[in-house]
Design a protein around this motif. Structure first.
Motif, mmCIF file in Angstrom:
data_model
loop_
_atom_site.group_PDB
_atom_site.id
_atom_site.type_symbol
_atom_site.label_atom_id
_atom_site.label_comp_id
_atom_site.label_asym_id
_atom_site.label_seq_id
_atom_site.Cartn_x
_atom_site.Cartn_y
_atom_site.Cartn_z
ATOM 1 N N GLN A 1 0.836 -1.208 0.000
ATOM 2 C CA GLN A 1 0.000 0.000 0.000
ATOM 3 C C GLN A 1 0.870 1.257 0.000
ATOM 4 O OE1 GLN A 1 -2.635 0.245 3.364
ATOM 5 N NE2 GLN A 1 -3.528 2.168 2.664
ATOM 6 N N ALA A 2 1.911 1.254 0.849
ATOM 7 C CA ALA A 2 2.799 2.422 0.930
ATOM 8 C C ALA A 2 3.459 2.669 -0.416
ATOM 9 C CB ALA A 2 3.852 2.191 2.012
ATOM 10 N N ARG A 3 3.904 1.623 -1.046
ATOM 11 C CA ARG A 3 4.565 1.761 -2.349
ATOM 12 C C ARG A 3 3.602 2.274 -3.413
ATOM 13 N NH1 ARG A 3 9.049 3.349 -2.186
ATOM 14 N NH2 ARG A 3 10.353 2.337 -0.673
ATOM 15 N N SER A 4 2.371 1.732 -3.383
ATOM 16 C CA SER A 4 1.396 2.155 -4.402
ATOM 17 C C SER A 4 1.000 3.611 -4.206
ATOM 18 C CB SER A 4 0.158 1.251 -4.359
ATOM 19 O OG SER A 4 -0.540 1.495 -3.165
ATOM 20 N N GLU A 5 1.067 4.090 -2.975
ATOM 21 C CA GLU A 5 0.715 5.497 -2.715
ATOM 22 C C GLU A 5 1.925 6.416 -2.830
ATOM 23 O OE1 GLU A 5 -1.186 5.518 1.100
ATOM 24 O OE2 GLU A 5 -2.943 4.429 0.379
ATOM 25 N N GLY A 6 3.067 5.841 -3.162
ATOM 26 C CA GLY A 6 4.274 6.648 -3.328
ATOM 27 C C GLY A 6 4.888 7.091 -2.021
ATOM 28 N N LEU A 7 4.525 6.436 -0.927
ATOM 29 C CA LEU A 7 5.072 6.826 0.386
ATOM 30 C C LEU A 7 6.388 6.101 0.637
ATOM 31 C CD1 LEU A 7 1.783 6.581 2.485
ATOM 32 C CD2 LEU A 7 2.841 8.651 1.580
ATOM 33 N N ASP A 8 7.253 6.773 1.380
ATOM 34 C CA ASP A 8 8.525 6.144 1.730
ATOM 35 C C ASP A 8 8.465 5.697 3.194
ATOM 36 O OD1 ASP A 8 11.064 5.320 2.157
ATOM 37 O OD2 ASP A 8 11.997 7.310 1.957
ATOM 38 N N PRO A 9 8.353 4.386 3.449
ATOM 39 C CA PRO A 9 8.235 3.933 4.844
ATOM 40 C C PRO A 9 9.494 4.188 5.651
ATOM 41 C CG PRO A 9 8.030 2.074 3.290
ATOM 42 C CD PRO A 9 8.356 3.286 2.489
ATOM 43 N N THR A 10 10.594 4.500 4.992
ATOM 44 C CA THR A 10 11.857 4.667 5.738
ATOM 45 C C THR A 10 12.139 6.128 6.084
ATOM 46 O OG1 THR A 10 13.153 4.966 3.739
ATOM 47 C CG2 THR A 10 12.813 2.703 4.469
ATOM 48 N N GLU A 11 11.201 6.995 5.782
ATOM 49 C CA GLU A 11 11.429 8.434 5.941
ATOM 50 C C GLU A 11 11.864 8.784 7.384
ATOM 51 O OE1 GLU A 11 8.127 10.791 4.777
ATOM 52 O OE2 GLU A 11 9.123 12.664 5.299
ATOM 53 N N GLY A 12 12.974 9.511 7.448
ATOM 54 C CA GLY A 12 13.467 9.953 8.754
ATOM 55 C C GLY A 12 14.191 8.881 9.537
ATOM 56 N N LEU A 13 14.391 7.721 8.957
ATOM 57 C CA LEU A 13 15.044 6.636 9.702
ATOM 58 C C LEU A 13 16.461 6.412 9.191
ATOM 59 C CD1 LEU A 13 12.028 4.161 9.747
ATOM 60 C CD2 LEU A 13 12.908 5.462 11.699
ATOM 61 N N ASP A 14 17.330 6.028 10.084
ATOM 62 C CA ASP A 14 18.723 5.785 9.747
ATOM 63 C C ASP A 14 18.872 4.321 9.331
ATOM 64 O OD1 ASP A 14 21.404 5.728 9.505
ATOM 65 O OD2 ASP A 14 21.859 6.159 11.617
ATOM 66 N N LEU A 15 19.413 4.119 8.126
ATOM 67 C CA LEU A 15 19.528 2.736 7.640
ATOM 68 C C LEU A 15 20.921 2.162 7.858
ATOM 69 C CD1 LEU A 15 17.515 3.203 4.332
ATOM 70 C CD2 LEU A 15 16.751 2.021 6.377
ATOM 71 N N SER A 16 21.793 2.962 8.476
ATOM 72 C CA SER A 16 23.162 2.467 8.646
ATOM 73 C C SER A 16 23.234 1.419 9.754
ATOM 74 C CB SER A 16 24.099 3.632 8.957
ATOM 75 O OG SER A 16 23.696 4.225 10.164
ATOM 76 N N ASP A 17 24.294 0.640 9.690
ATOM 77 C CA ASP A 17 24.475 -0.442 10.653
ATOM 78 C C ASP A 17 24.912 0.142 12.008
ATOM 79 O OD1 ASP A 17 25.102 -2.649 12.072
ATOM 80 O OD2 ASP A 17 26.450 -3.540 10.588
#
Lengths: 623, 184
Positions: free
Chosen positions: A36-52
């Protein structure tokens, strides 16, 4: 059960079938949410740090980076080299422009509030000694003396060579602290205001005289039928004298409670002071009011109460004044008529006198009737003097007495509250003050020479040149030391002309008499009077003192008033001192004189004259 | 179990990629632990579940990047912590919603029906940082250094919190036992 083992056992237990089902359901949801998030163009990772998170080895650097992301300041301190460094955010929190001041122990401690420095250093040392994380909130004094509140989170880290240091993470929490302070302030304020409701009598919980007067006024304005019943309980003074003020208060509460239970729902009950209860009976014809009043009186005067093991029954008289649309009087007039009815009941011996059927008198008649009553009291010597001892704390003995006026009324002794306000309104107070002053000066000769007397003077008499001349004449005539005479003026009395009053008081002081301001803290003009009039003594309002042990606000006010008065070189006296705890507290605050049932009850002057009891320290005060 | 799930996935969507199977294994290995961690942190089961699902959504979205981490579950817990903080902040801004409370009352001890629930309740009684350290170090099995890195605190701090947290838990366990003993 070992906690650690228990945790490990639970952690390694395989999921139950229910948990497995929940896990599958959740996975379906997760896939659906992601789609759903992808189809609505939303980024679920917004504001989150993806580094290890495990890639940073240097913990100081890691903590500082995390703090920076969270907008927090950090400092590190190495005790071995005494080296201190801080982040730019830390410099800003301390009120420095970044890079303008080198970080050092001195520049850090310099910004800490003087009272917080020791505690901050203690916390840093504690963290270093124990390795435990500690937290502390300190005040930072910035340039321009602005104070902010900063919370420090202090951790210990180990360097590669094994040396330990402290890393502090700092957050400016000024807004939170201010908000909490405001909440606390409002809570305390509400508490203070609620404990002293303005229009309630503190002993009985009923509405007080002022509010009762307003209620009558309102009823008269609406033009409804009704009546005012004034009940005067005669044995309150006797109970106070015999059993103490606490039992007396309980007795009054019992009467109030009986009345509250017995009265009709739409009636209003008030406690007018000095053992007087008022009832506003609404919507009743005169005849019906009489019946209701008689029933109420039967209930009160027949009931015996057991108070702390003492059986007591209220005794007294009552006056009833019916009113209707044609009744031409204001609330004051109604109360005067009710008071006269009570007076008539006392003199005739009837339990209640009702004005039912009497033609309402004009206000002029009403006033004349009162004047005649005061004149009669003066002529027939119905006024009498009581005295109450005043204990001087530095001398540890009774050095003064307050003279208290009483009016004998059909076998009862009325306190000033029952007749002075009316006498002031009718312009009769001058004659009463003259009588009181004469008595006081004569009485000085009967007391030991080191005893002083305090006597009450109405605010209306200040400026009365005839009274002033009479005082001078009597002092000369009786050859008494004027220093032994103190005139008390009540703060609540309206001093009409301040300039006139100042001249009067100055003359009294020139003669050698002393002046005291009574009931200080109960009215509005206190500080104006203090600035304008030459008082030697200030008597703190009794209500302030009586609630002292229970009310923190009263303690703060009293302590600071005493300090202020001391700096103004005015001596302080406290009334209503009813136990040793209050006395000790007042002594601690610096109060010089105390008066109240703990020191001694008011008694006929003869009881104290000639050494009988006077000058002795009351048993309760000898400690 | 992952083989079973992989088979299920293939049955539903055709052949599963290695990445998908890898993600599912990661999911299954961490689902219960993360849920328990979040429940003990906020006491609100619904909020804990929402946050957990969001964390796994993010992991799914960036699985290619996350799977190469030395220990992807470290990142998962960091992300879940961040998402939980956001949810709690949002709850504080919307106090009228009865389902979002940052301090939802955890169940009383007499309602603890199994060990899992007892653990969540016990951890919920600890100061937040102590609870996190004890959970990550003792229950999930992260090392002290890893826990320090997840929580962005010093290793000494982790040691200190672990010791005091376990002491407190031991005292609470004793009280629970006494209570159960008294109840017969």
């Amino acid at each position: 059960m070992n906690a650690e083992e228990f945790l490990r056992r639970v952690a390694t237990a395989p999921p139950t079938p229910l948990q497995q089902a929940e896990m599958r359901r959740d996975l379906r949801n997760i896939r659906a949410l992601h789609a759903q998030a992808r189809s609505e163009g939303l980024d679920p990772t917004e504001g989150l740090d993806l580094s290890d998170p495990f890639r940073h080895d240097d913990e100081v650097e890691r903590i500082a980076r995390a703090a920076r992301r969270a907008g927090l300041g950090t400092f590190t301190f190495l005790p071995k080299s005494q080296k201190l460094s801080w982040s730019e955010e830390m410099a800003v929190i301390l009120g420095y422009l970044p890079t303008t001041r080198p970080a050092s122990k001195i520049t850090l401690l310099d910004r800490l509030h003087g009272d917080d420095r020791v505690e901050f250093c203690r916390q840093v040392n504690h963290a270093l000694d124990t390795g435990e994380v500690t937290e502390t909130t300190v005040r930072i004094t910035r340039r321009g003396r602005a104070v902010s509140h900063v919370h420090f989170y202090l951790e210990v880290f180990a360097e590669a060579d094994g040396d330990r240091g402290v890393i502090g993470t700092a957050q400016d929490i000024t807004d939170t602290v201010r908000a909490k302070e405001e909440v606390n302030r409002l809570a305390r304020r509400c508490e203070t205001v609620l404990t002293a409701l303005a229009d309630r009598d503190p002993v009985t919980g009923l509405i007080d005289g002022v509010r009762f007067d307003q209620e009558i006024e309102r009823a008269l304005r609406t033009g409804e039928d009704g009546a005012v019943l004034l009940i005067s309980i005669d044995n309150v003074d006797e109970i106070t004298r015999d059993l103490g003020p606490e039992i007396s208060d309980q007795f009054l509460r019992t009467v109030a409670s009986t009345l509250t239970r017995a009265h009709r729902d739409n009636d209003q009950i008030g406690y007018l002071g000095s053992g007087e209860f008022g009832l506003l009976l609404r919507g009743l014809s005169p005849a019906a009011a009489e019946i209701v009043a008689e029933e109420l009186l039967k209930t009160i005067f027949r009931q015996t109460s057991l108070i702390n093991g003492h059986h007591r029954r209220a005794t007294g008289v009552a006056g009833l004044v019916p009113f209707n649309e044609s009744y031409r009087a204001d609330s004051e007039g109604v109360l005067v008529d009710a008071d006269l009815a009570v007076h008539r009941a006392r003199t005739t011996g009837e339990p209640m006198v009702s004005m039912v059927g009497e033609v309402p008198r004009s206000s002029v008649d009403r006033r004349n009737s009162w004047r005649e009553r005061v004149r009669l009291a003066l002529r027939q010597n119905q006024f009498t003097m009581h005295a109450q001892p005043i204990y001087e704390l530095s001398e540890e003995r009774v050095t003064r007495y307050e003279l208290l006026l009483r009016l004998s009324d059909g076998g009862s002794l009325l306190p000033p509250a029952k007749f002075v306000p009316m006498a002031e309104k009718l312009g009769m107070i001058g004659e009463i003050d003259q009588w009181v002053t004469t008595q006081a000066i004569q009485l000085l000769g009967h007391f030991e020479p080191d005893i002083q007397l305090q006597v009450n003077l109405s605010g209306r008499s200040l400026g009365d040149t005839r009274l002033l001349a009479e005082i001078e004449r009597l002092i000369a005539l009786h050859r008494v030391d004027p220093k032994r005479l103190t005139f008390e003026v009540t703060e609540t009395a309206l001093i009409r002309n301040l300039a006139e009053a100042h001249g009067f008081m100055k003359r009294l002081r020139d003669i050698g008499c002393q002046l005291a301001l009574d009931d200080f803290g109960s009215g509005y003009g206190s500080f104006t009077y203090l600035r304008s009039l030459p008082f030697d003594i200030v008597k703190l309002d009794g209500q302030l003192v009586s609630g002292l042990m229970e009310n923190e606000a009263d303690q703060i006010i009293t302590r600071n008033l005493v300090t202020m008065l001391d700096q103004l070189h005015i001596r302080t006296q406290a009334e209503f001192v009813e136990d040793s705890r209050v006395l000790d507290l007042l002594r601690e605050y610096g109060v010089e004189f105390v008066q109240g049932y703990h020191v001694g009850v008011p008694r006929p002057v003869d009881d104290y004259v000639g050494g009988a009891g006077h000058g002795d320290a009351p048993a309760a005060c000898t400690a | 179990m992952s083989t079973t799930r992989g088979a299920e996935l293939r049955q539903q969507n055709g052949p599963a990629t290695e990445t998908e199977i890898d993600y599912e294994r990661f999911y299954e290995e961490n689902w219960l632990s993360l849920r328990r961690y979040l429940r003990s942190r906020c006491g609100d089961y619904e909020m804990a579940n929402d946050v957990m699902q969001q964390a796994f959504v993010v992991a799914l979205d960036r699985w290619e990047a996350v799977r190469i981490h030395a220990k992807p579950e470290g990142w998962l817990f960091v992300t879940a912590d961040k998402l939980l903080s956001r949810a709690l902040k949002k709850a504080r801004r919307e106090p009228c919603d009865e389902n979002v409370q940052d301090t939802a009352a955890p169940p009383e001890p007499y309602l603890l029906i199994d060990d899992s629930m007892t653990v969540e309740w016990l951890l919920g009684q600890l100061p937040p940082r102590e609870s996190q350290v004890v959970y990550l170090c003792v229950m999930h099995g992260f090392t002290e250094i890893e826990t320090a890195q997840i929580l962005n605190v010093a290793r000494n701090t982790v040691k200190s919190y672990k010791r005091t947290g376990l002491q407190r838990l031991q005292e609470m366990c004793l009280r629970l036992e006494q209570r159960e003993g008294a109840a017969g």
